[in-house]
Design an enzyme around this catalytic site. Sequence first.
Site, PDB file in Angstrom:
ATOM      1  N   LYS A   1       0.837  -1.201   0.000  1.00 16.99           N
ATOM      2  CA  LYS A   1       0.000   0.000   0.000  1.00 16.99           C
ATOM      3  C   LYS A   1       0.871   1.249   0.000  1.00 16.99           C
ATOM      4  O   LYS A   1       0.625   2.201  -0.744  1.00 16.99           O
ATOM      5  CB  LYS A   1      -0.933   0.011   1.225  1.00 16.99           C
ATOM      6  CG  LYS A   1      -2.017   1.058   1.132  1.00 16.99           C
ATOM      7  CD  LYS A   1      -2.760   1.237   2.429  1.00 16.99           C
ATOM      8  CE  LYS A   1      -2.030   2.211   3.321  1.00 16.99           C
ATOM      9  NZ  LYS A   1      -2.709   2.494   4.582  1.00 16.99           N
TER      10      LYS A   1
ATOM     11  N   ASP B   1      -6.760   0.968   0.878  1.00  8.71           N
ATOM     12  CA  ASP B   1      -6.846   1.076   2.340  1.00  8.71           C
ATOM     13  C   ASP B   1      -8.227   0.576   2.754  1.00  8.71           C
ATOM     14  O   ASP B   1      -8.987   0.056   1.935  1.00  8.71           O
ATOM     15  CB  ASP B   1      -6.572   2.517   2.806  1.00  8.71           C
ATOM     16  CG  ASP B   1      -7.714   3.444   2.422  1.00  8.71           C
ATOM     17  OD1 ASP B   1      -8.608   3.034   1.644  1.00  8.71           O
ATOM     18  OD2 ASP B   1      -7.731   4.584   2.897  1.00  8.71           O
TER      19      ASP B   1
END
Length: 260
Positions: free
Chosen positions: A170, A188
Amino acid sequence: MAKITRKPLPKSRSAVPRRKKSAGKATKKETAKAAAEPGQAHPATKKTKPWTPAEVREAFSRFRKANPEPKGELEHLNPFTLLVAVVLSAQATDAGVNKATRALFAVADTPQKMLALGEETVRDYIKTIGLYRNKARNVIALSEKLIAEFGGEVPRSRAEIESLPGAGRKTANVVLNMAFGELTMAVDTHVFRVGNRTGLAPGKTPLEVELGLERAIPPEFMLHAHHWLILHGRYTCLARKPRCEVCLINDLCRWPEKAI
Ligand code: SF4
């Protein structure tokens, strides 16, 4: 001899996606939870009709019209401070990270300055953020590695960014997208929820949702798609009480429980 009685098996969360039709409908609470957490693809959206390319284009055209230049909410000054901010944001809110990093970045906006501050001082600056001890250690270690292996610059490849302490997929996706303009999709908790609930990219893991979104979203929208979806999840498609009545894509969304 004592009689052996078997307790009924608990309804584990992992059982929710496998629920058979004949077992009855999941409760609102169950489906809302399943649509909200990584590891739990929405049981219904997995079976709903996939979005057509025209619908996806329509949804992102609306996001673009409403907010042509969406911005991330993590404050930063350069690729290095963006990288640090993203590493600090794990299991913390952007607002909480910004509160701590404003003062930190004012004195340390390069790996060299961060290293010079030392772990203890960094810890003091970020002690309002969860897991701050571990994060301070990572910030120092990643600064060291940037200096030793990358000439003090944030590298531009996914593998290199992921090799830095505290940085995962991420983090790499956010940095590649925001610092270097690459068409990546960082997933997320908000993007995960929106991808599943809407049926745009159902998946049990953030990686499944990421790859599904990359397949579905036309390249012309990809630069900003990550921010549009995060902002949509943060301010409209809320985890507990989605604001479907004011949602820009409520006619396209496949969530069976949407309130419109
Ligand atoms: S209609 Fe509701 S559930 Fe669907 S995307 Fe909009 S806010 Fe989320």
